[in-house]
Design a protein around this motif. Sequence first.
Motif, mmCIF file in Angstrom:
data_model
loop_
_atom_site.group_PDB
_atom_site.id
_atom_site.type_symbol
_atom_site.label_atom_id
_atom_site.label_comp_id
_atom_site.label_asym_id
_atom_site.label_seq_id
_atom_site.Cartn_x
_atom_site.Cartn_y
_atom_site.Cartn_z
ATOM 1 N N ALA A 143 44.363 11.606 -23.556
ATOM 2 C CA ALA A 143 42.713 10.921 -24.024
ATOM 3 C C ALA A 143 42.185 12.884 -23.987
ATOM 4 C CB ALA A 143 41.902 10.674 -23.266
ATOM 5 N N GLU A 144 41.819 13.460 -22.784
ATOM 6 C CA GLU A 144 41.504 15.011 -23.165
ATOM 7 C C GLU A 144 42.390 15.535 -23.928
ATOM 8 O OE1 GLU A 144 41.357 16.212 -19.086
ATOM 9 O OE2 GLU A 144 39.622 14.958 -18.714
ATOM 10 N N ARG A 145 43.338 15.320 -24.229
ATOM 11 C CA ARG A 145 44.392 16.567 -25.111
ATOM 12 C C ARG A 145 44.537 16.218 -26.583
ATOM 13 N NH1 ARG A 145 49.627 19.331 -25.133
ATOM 14 N NH2 ARG A 145 48.968 19.607 -22.985
ATOM 15 N N LEU A 146 43.591 14.946 -26.555
ATOM 16 C CA LEU A 146 43.978 14.343 -28.340
ATOM 17 C C LEU A 146 42.078 14.454 -28.662
ATOM 18 C CD1 LEU A 146 45.477 10.979 -27.909
ATOM 19 C CD2 LEU A 146 46.116 12.690 -29.311
ATOM 20 N N ASP A 147 41.262 15.066 -27.880
ATOM 21 C CA ASP A 147 39.642 14.636 -27.679
ATOM 22 C C ASP A 147 38.838 13.609 -28.219
ATOM 23 O OD1 ASP A 147 37.374 16.242 -27.308
ATOM 24 O OD2 ASP A 147 37.072 17.061 -29.622
ATOM 25 N N VAL A 148 39.220 12.261 -27.401
ATOM 26 C CA VAL A 148 38.716 10.918 -27.080
ATOM 27 C C VAL A 148 39.112 10.511 -25.643
ATOM 28 C CG1 VAL A 148 40.105 11.350 -29.663
ATOM 29 C CG2 VAL A 148 40.982 10.102 -27.175
ATOM 30 N N GLU A 149 37.511 9.025 -25.774
ATOM 31 C CA GLU A 149 37.516 8.830 -24.961
ATOM 32 C C GLU A 149 38.932 7.628 -25.253
ATOM 33 O OE1 GLU A 149 35.163 8.660 -22.869
ATOM 34 O OE2 GLU A 149 34.168 10.234 -24.613
ATOM 35 N N VAL A 150 39.187 7.292 -23.239
ATOM 36 C CA VAL A 150 40.379 6.711 -23.154
ATOM 37 C C VAL A 150 40.285 4.880 -23.689
ATOM 38 C CG1 VAL A 150 41.513 5.687 -20.604
ATOM 39 C CG2 VAL A 150 39.818 7.693 -20.847
ATOM 40 N N MET A 151 39.458 4.835 -23.880
ATOM 41 C CA MET A 151 39.662 3.093 -24.604
ATOM 42 C C MET A 151 39.935 3.713 -25.530
ATOM 43 S SD MET A 151 38.822 1.318 -21.632
ATOM 44 C CE MET A 151 38.718 -0.369 -23.210
ATOM 45 N N SER A 152 39.775 4.146 -26.511
ATOM 46 C CA SER A 152 39.845 5.133 -28.348
ATOM 47 C C SER A 152 41.872 4.643 -28.069
ATOM 48 C CB SER A 152 39.995 6.442 -28.615
ATOM 49 O OG SER A 152 38.544 6.398 -28.990
ATOM 50 N N LEU A 153 42.206 5.120 -27.121
ATOM 51 C CA LEU A 153 44.437 4.907 -26.517
ATOM 52 C C LEU A 153 44.350 3.242 -26.801
ATOM 53 C CD1 LEU A 153 44.650 8.069 -24.040
ATOM 54 C CD2 LEU A 153 44.466 7.730 -26.475
ATOM 55 N N TYR A 154 43.659 2.907 -26.139
ATOM 56 C CA TYR A 154 44.178 1.133 -25.934
ATOM 57 C C TYR A 154 43.666 0.068 -27.269
ATOM 58 C CZ TYR A 154 43.211 2.035 -21.010
ATOM 59 O OH TYR A 154 43.280 3.458 -19.712
ATOM 60 N N TYR A 155 43.041 1.408 -28.234
ATOM 61 C CA TYR A 155 42.984 0.532 -29.495
ATOM 62 C C TYR A 155 44.951 0.725 -29.995
ATOM 63 C CZ TYR A 155 42.172 -0.720 -34.167
ATOM 64 O OH TYR A 155 42.120 -0.778 -36.137
ATOM 65 N N HIS A 156 45.578 1.455 -29.363
ATOM 66 C CA HIS A 156 46.716 2.168 -30.204
ATOM 67 C C HIS A 156 47.764 1.619 -29.599
ATOM 68 C CE1 HIS A 156 44.839 4.652 -33.815
ATOM 69 N NE2 HIS A 156 43.832 5.093 -32.675
ATOM 70 N N LEU A 157 47.551 1.470 -28.178
ATOM 71 C CA LEU A 157 48.515 1.294 -26.983
ATOM 72 C C LEU A 157 48.272 0.974 -25.775
ATOM 73 C CD1 LEU A 157 50.291 5.329 -28.123
ATOM 74 C CD2 LEU A 157 52.086 2.124 -27.680
ATOM 75 N N PRO A 158 48.294 -0.398 -25.551
ATOM 76 C CA PRO A 158 47.130 -0.892 -24.321
ATOM 77 C C PRO A 158 47.416 -0.139 -23.861
ATOM 78 C CG PRO A 158 49.045 -2.303 -24.946
ATOM 79 C CD PRO A 158 49.267 -1.712 -26.501
ATOM 80 N N ASN A 159 48.657 0.114 -23.068
ATOM 81 C CA ASN A 159 48.963 0.732 -21.223
ATOM 82 C C ASN A 159 49.724 2.131 -21.166
ATOM 83 O OD1 ASN A 159 51.154 -0.196 -21.499
ATOM 84 N ND2 ASN A 159 49.975 -2.166 -21.065
ATOM 85 N N LYS A 160 49.561 2.321 -20.041
ATOM 86 C CA LYS A 160 50.788 3.728 -19.745
ATOM 87 C C LYS A 160 51.967 3.123 -20.113
ATOM 88 C CE LYS A 160 51.118 6.957 -16.382
ATOM 89 N NZ LYS A 160 51.089 7.571 -15.114
ATOM 90 N N GLU A 161 52.321 1.744 -19.938
ATOM 91 C CA GLU A 161 53.790 1.002 -20.256
ATOM 92 C C GLU A 161 53.893 1.285 -21.637
ATOM 93 O OE1 GLU A 161 55.872 1.017 -17.532
ATOM 94 O OE2 GLU A 161 54.650 2.339 -16.413
ATOM 95 N N ALA A 162 52.947 1.135 -22.231
ATOM 96 C CA ALA A 162 53.821 0.822 -23.832
ATOM 97 C C ALA A 162 53.722 2.428 -24.617
ATOM 98 C CB ALA A 162 52.460 -0.038 -24.626
ATOM 99 N N ILE A 163 52.884 2.809 -24.110
ATOM 100 C CA ILE A 163 52.759 5.018 -24.474
ATOM 101 C C ILE A 163 54.522 5.071 -23.823
ATOM 102 C CG2 ILE A 163 51.907 6.674 -23.867
ATOM 103 C CD1 ILE A 163 49.324 5.886 -23.549
ATOM 104 N N PHE A 164 54.441 4.854 -22.890
ATOM 105 C CA PHE A 164 56.059 4.928 -22.497
ATOM 106 C C PHE A 164 57.176 4.180 -23.351
ATOM 107 C CE2 PHE A 164 55.212 6.244 -17.461
ATOM 108 C CZ PHE A 164 54.943 7.168 -18.308
ATOM 109 N N ASP A 165 57.257 3.289 -23.482
ATOM 110 C CA ASP A 165 57.987 2.873 -24.216
ATOM 111 C C ASP A 165 58.436 3.273 -26.075
ATOM 112 O OD1 ASP A 165 58.650 0.627 -22.652
ATOM 113 O OD2 ASP A 165 57.629 -0.952 -23.474
#
Length: 238
Positions: A42-64
Motif C-alpha cells: 500500500a505504501e508503494r502504491l501510495d494508498v490505504e491498505v483497505m484500498s487494496l482489498y477492493y481489488h484483491l481480498p487478501n495476501k493469498e489472492a495477491i500471491f495467486d
Amino acid sequence: MTSTAERSSGRRTPLTRERVLRTAIELADASGIDAFTMRRLAERLDVEVMSLYYHLPNKEAIFDGVVESVFAEIDQRVGGFEVPETDAGWKTSLRERILGAREVMLEHPWVPGILEGRTQLGLLRARYVDSVIGTLRSGGLSYDLIHHAMHALGSRMFGFSQELVSDDDDGDGDIPEQLAETLPHLVGMLAVVRHDDPSSTLGWCDDQFEFEFGLDLILDGLERLARSDGESFPRTAS
C-alpha cells in the motif's frame, strides 16, 4: 509514491488489479517475498491498505494473481502456449520451453517459494502445463508415458528444482564434523560440490548446470522410451 506530475495536476494513476499485481512483483523483486506485506504494498502504491482489498481480498489472492502474472510473462517468453499436433523435434521444443520458463524464474527468484504453496493451478499456469503435455504428445508419446513423465519432471517443468533439503545459514551445505564417520559418502560429496554461478541459481543445489543436467537426463530417457513404443515401459497405477 505519487509523482510530481500527478501532484501538480491533482490526479493519481487509477488503482487497478493489474497495477496492484505489477507493483507486488516489483516489491518482491526488490526485497524478497519474506519482506512482502500488504502495508508495504500500500505504501508503494501510495494508498490505504483497505484500498487494496477492493481489488484483491487478501495476501493469498495477491500471491495467486502474481503467479498468473508470472506465467503470462512465461507465455510471452516462450512464444505462446500453443503447440503443433506433430513435432519430430519435441525434445528440443520442450527443453527450450522449460528453459524459457527458468529464465523468468531467475528474474523473479522468490516465485518458486510461493508456487509450492499454491493448491490451485490458475488458468495460465494450467495452460502452461497443458503445453508441456501437448509438446510430449506432439512427439508421439502416449498419455500413459506422459503421465509418468510429469511425475519425473516435477517442479522442473516450471523452471526450478525442488530442493531435497534446505541450505544452512552459511549456504555451504557443511555437515557437522561429528557426523563425518556416520555419513562418509554425503560428507565426501559435499567436499567437492561447488556452485560458483550465483546468478543462475534458484537454490543451493539448483544452479543452471545442475538444472539442465537433470532435465536432459529426463528428456533423454523419455526419448528412449518413446522410440521403443513403450514395449519395455511398465504400465502400473500411480
